[in-house]
Motif scaffolding. Structure first.
Motif: not given
Length: 135
Positions: A24-33, A35-36, A102-109
């Motif tokens: 599994g590819l795990q993704f982590k980011a800080t999303l500012e402005h 949404s996904k 395949i899943k999107p990385y959303n603002a709540e993530d």
């Protein structure tokens, strides 16, 4: 900042001599402005560095796979997104993108690890991912 990890999905099956393993590819980011973050289309290129599980050789160049790519496996065992022969040990290995994972990385993530895709690998291990702009 983006952090990427590749823990195994915990499922290992013995198939002949090569092991089928899901990563599994795990993704982590800080999303500012934003949404996904998500892959755009079946031609999205997943740029990976791959390690041969037989000899430990790690590719020095980024290689990409797409959902659109499909190559038949030897012996009629289905197909894979990519089949690669190791430069060092000459073993034939394969990797396949599991489309339904395949899943999107959303603002709540934001600022949390989330698995965005799984790869089914035989003889290969993804060790690095690089998001790149499509040309």
């Amino acid at each position: 900042a983006v952090v990427i990890t590749f823990p195994t999905a915990g499922r290992k099956l013995i198939c002949g001599e090569s092991k089928m393993v899901k990563f599994g590819l795990q993704f982590k980011a800080t999303l500012e402005h934003i949404s996904k973050v998500r892959p755009d289309g079946e031609d999205f290129r997943w740029f990976l560095k791959l390690k041969c599980q037989n000899c430990g050789e790690i590719s020095d160049k980024w290689q990409y796979i797409t959902l659109m790519s499909s190559t038949p496996l030897k012996g009629g065992r289905g197909s894979a997104s990519m089949i690669q022969k190791c430069k060092l040990c000459s073993r034939e290995n394969s990797i396949d993108i599991l489309k339904d994972t395949i899943k999107p990385y959303n603002a709540e993530d934001s600022e949390k690890f989330k698995t965005i895709v799984h790869f089914e690998c035989r003889g290969l291990e993804p060790v690095d991912f690089q998001p790149q702009k499509q040309k």
